[in-house]
Design an enzyme around this catalytic site. Structure first.
Site, mmCIF file in Angstrom:
data_model
loop_
_atom_site.group_PDB
_atom_site.id
_atom_site.type_symbol
_atom_site.label_atom_id
_atom_site.label_comp_id
_atom_site.label_asym_id
_atom_site.label_seq_id
_atom_site.Cartn_x
_atom_site.Cartn_y
_atom_site.Cartn_z
ATOM 1 N N ASN A 144 0.881 -1.171 0.000
ATOM 2 C CA ASN A 144 0.000 0.000 0.000
ATOM 3 C C ASN A 144 0.916 1.219 0.000
ATOM 4 O OD1 ASN A 144 -1.804 2.045 0.476
ATOM 5 N ND2 ASN A 144 -2.660 1.142 2.344
ATOM 6 N N ARG A 159 -2.667 -2.224 -3.224
ATOM 7 C CA ARG A 159 -3.866 -1.416 -3.011
ATOM 8 C C ARG A 159 -3.802 -0.247 -3.996
ATOM 9 N NH1 ARG A 159 -5.542 2.599 1.872
ATOM 10 N NH2 ARG A 159 -7.604 3.009 1.051
ATOM 11 N N HIS A 203 -13.082 2.420 0.236
ATOM 12 C CA HIS A 203 -12.939 1.429 1.327
ATOM 13 C C HIS A 203 -13.449 0.055 0.887
ATOM 14 C CE1 HIS A 203 -13.016 4.878 4.491
ATOM 15 N NE2 HIS A 203 -11.764 4.467 4.307
ATOM 16 N N LEU A 228 -15.142 2.938 10.488
ATOM 17 C CA LEU A 228 -14.824 4.175 11.201
ATOM 18 C C LEU A 228 -13.358 4.171 11.596
ATOM 19 C CD1 LEU A 228 -17.986 4.303 13.538
ATOM 20 C CD2 LEU A 228 -17.745 5.116 11.179
ATOM 21 N N ARG A 258 -11.172 15.139 7.294
ATOM 22 C CA ARG A 258 -12.048 15.492 6.157
ATOM 23 C C ARG A 258 -13.451 15.780 6.680
ATOM 24 N NH1 ARG A 258 -10.826 10.024 2.942
ATOM 25 N NH2 ARG A 258 -9.128 9.621 4.380
ATOM 26 N N GLU A 265 -7.959 -5.445 5.352
ATOM 27 C CA GLU A 265 -7.873 -5.111 3.933
ATOM 28 C C GLU A 265 -6.692 -5.810 3.265
ATOM 29 O OE1 GLU A 265 -8.376 -1.123 5.664
ATOM 30 O OE2 GLU A 265 -9.055 -0.545 3.659
HETATM 31 P P1 AMP Z 1 -7.600 3.313 11.200
HETATM 32 O O1 AMP Z 1 -7.526 4.384 10.145
HETATM 33 O O2 AMP Z 1 -8.620 2.280 10.932
HETATM 34 O O3 AMP Z 1 -6.257 2.753 11.573
HETATM 35 O O4 AMP Z 1 -8.127 4.068 12.520
HETATM 36 C C1 AMP Z 1 -7.330 5.038 13.131
HETATM 37 C C2 AMP Z 1 -8.137 5.797 14.158
HETATM 38 O O5 AMP Z 1 -8.762 4.897 15.087
HETATM 39 C C3 AMP Z 1 -7.261 6.688 15.012
HETATM 40 O O6 AMP Z 1 -7.127 7.953 14.453
HETATM 41 C C4 AMP Z 1 -8.004 6.773 16.306
HETATM 42 O O7 AMP Z 1 -8.781 7.940 16.283
HETATM 43 C C5 AMP Z 1 -8.947 5.608 16.313
HETATM 44 N N1 AMP Z 1 -8.705 4.698 17.443
HETATM 45 C C6 AMP Z 1 -7.803 3.698 17.552
HETATM 46 N N2 AMP Z 1 -7.882 3.116 18.766
HETATM 47 C C7 AMP Z 1 -8.871 3.761 19.444
HETATM 48 C C8 AMP Z 1 -9.444 3.639 20.739
HETATM 49 N N3 AMP Z 1 -9.022 2.724 21.619
HETATM 50 N N4 AMP Z 1 -10.431 4.502 21.083
HETATM 51 C C9 AMP Z 1 -10.872 5.436 20.221
HETATM 52 N N5 AMP Z 1 -10.379 5.598 18.993
HETATM 53 C C10 AMP Z 1 -9.392 4.780 18.594
#
Ligand code: AMP
Length: 401
Positions: A10, A95, A183, A211, A243, A381
């Site tokens: 990626n 990716r 996604h 999310l 964003r 992914e």
């Molecule tokens: P991703 O892009 O899927 O890796 O998600 C990243 C985002 O997940 C980070 O910017 C955090 O805001 C959120 N995140 C990760 N761990 C936690 C947690 N324990 N509680 C709340 N948000 C989290």
């Protein structure tokens, strides 16, 4: 270890993420290592973890060693070759953010495909050139190595026409101004594991909430995407880390027409400075916002929950009802408080939260008497991309799930 493996890449503007999957005798792909080279061209760092998340390497590098993505690929290749000397690479899965209107499936890259994908660069100028640079770099050094492009947009090509268009003059649609959705590898992975994780809901009407720092929702019917909140670009839909999500286009007209903002300044505002970060003025990281006592941090979280609940309602209308809501990605998998608030706002859809299950992060987080259920399903992914790359090397076989 010795055998066959698949490498997943990626490539971003200043980073390269990779994951090596080894094929076992039963034909399953098992993660062997996951790595990251970031700060390419500025302050490069090289990190690798094993399948359990234990650090195998953490090293700062000289900028002269890693000036561009091809240097990062060479570095990763050298490290993997040393640590997994018996592994023969069957293929590399990439990716690639944009497959346009036509690529509804992963594809093995040849000259024609590469030329097609280059034509899509104007649709995703921040990502597509970097994804393709990695493919080109590997084609130069290892021309015999099969490279498979897997697209963020492909899974959404099953959208009916109404979810694929904007109410603009038709010429714009013909010219590529469409709702592509993103996604896709994450949603495809979730759809692929639902028959095992939650067989009762897999054939039904499911909304998946991806999310993470990027965030979107996808409406699945029978495991196929029928609508999603992202559209022409990954800016649309629900608010994200940096964003804004859906924005009245009149705001953009005002910023350009009255405030003289350039396209470059707008791009920075919309991709880097808005969302949770812009609204809170504190951070784009949900963990910090949840801990913060700043009123605007709380407002940003309120807005995030409010818009997700609103869009879940819209997608439930598209589906004609809801059988299940699935949470995934960084926030979806790890933030019980956010899940609880979203589920509470969706009580009218028949979901009641099982508080203990939600705190534990169980797979099913709704009560048994809920008419629609709620779930937490970790996404993967890279594994989805690896499965596609392997399937391309085994013609006639669908990706294994
Ligand atoms: P991703 O892009 O899927 O890796 O998600 C990243 C985002 O997940 C980070 O910017 C955090 O805001 C959120 N995140 C990760 N761990 C936690 C947690 N324990 N509680 C709340 N948000 C989290």
């Amino acid at each position: 270890m010795s055998g066959n493996s698949i490498l997943v890449i990626n490539a971003g503007s200043s980073s390269l993420k990779f994951a090596l999957f080894c094929l076992d005798t039963a034909g399953a792909l098992n993660l062997a290592a996951r790595g990251l080279v970031d700060g390419i061209g500025s302050r490069p760092q090289f990190k690798v973890k094993d399948a359990m998340g234990q650090a195998l390497l953490e090293r700062e590098l000289e900028v002269t060693d890693v000036r561009e993505v091809k240097d990062a690929i060479a570095l990763a290749g050298l490290w993997l070759g040393t640590h997994f000397p018996g592994e023969a690479l069957l293929a590399v899965g990439h990716r690639v953010v944009h497959g346009g209107a036509d690529y509804a499936q992963p594809v093995r890259v040849d000259d024609t495909v590469l030329a097609d994908l280059e034509k899509l660069t104007p649709l995703a100028p921040l990502h597509q050139p970097h994804n393709l640079a990695a493919i080109r770099a590997l084609r130069e050094t290892q021309p015999q190595l099969p490279q498979i492009a897997c697209f963020d947009t492909a899974f959404h090509r099953s959208h009916p026409q109404l979810a694929d268009i904007y109410a603009l003059p038709w010429d714009y649609y013909e010219a590529g101004v469409r709702r592509y959705g993103f996604h896709g590898s994450s949603y495809e992975y979730i759809a692929s594991v639902l028959p095992q994780v939650a067989p009762s809901i897999a054939p039904g009407r499911v909304i998946v909430a991806h999310l993470g720092s990027g965030a979107s929702l996808c409406a699945l019917r029978g495991g196929k995407s029928v609508d999603s909140t992202m559209g022409f670009s990954p800016l649309d839909g629900i608010p994200m880390g940096t964003r804004p999500g859906a924005l009245d286009p009149g705001v953009l007209l005002y910023l350009v027409g009255q405030r003289g903002m350039t396209a470059t300044a707008l791009e920075k505002l919309l991709y880097k400075q808005s969302g949770l970060l812009g609204l809170s003025g504190v951070s784009n990281d949900m963990r910090l916002l949840l801990e913060s006592a700043e009123p605007r941090a709380q407002l940003a979280v309120d807005y995030f929950v409010h818009y997700i609940a609103k869009e879940i309602g819209a997608l439930a209308a598209v589906l004609g009802g809801l059988d299940a809501l699935v949470f995934t990605a960084g926030i979806g998998e790890n933030a019980p408080e956010i899940r609880a608030r979203i589920v509470s706002a969706c009580a009218w859809l028949g979901i009641t939260l099982n508080q203990e299950a939600n705190q534990r992060g169980d797979a099913c987080i709704s009560t048994t008497d809920s008419t629609a259920s709620a779930w937490v399903v970790p996404t993967n992914e890279e594994l989805m991309i690896a499965r596609h790359a392997l399937a391309q090397m085994q013609p006639g076989q669908a990706p294994q799930h």
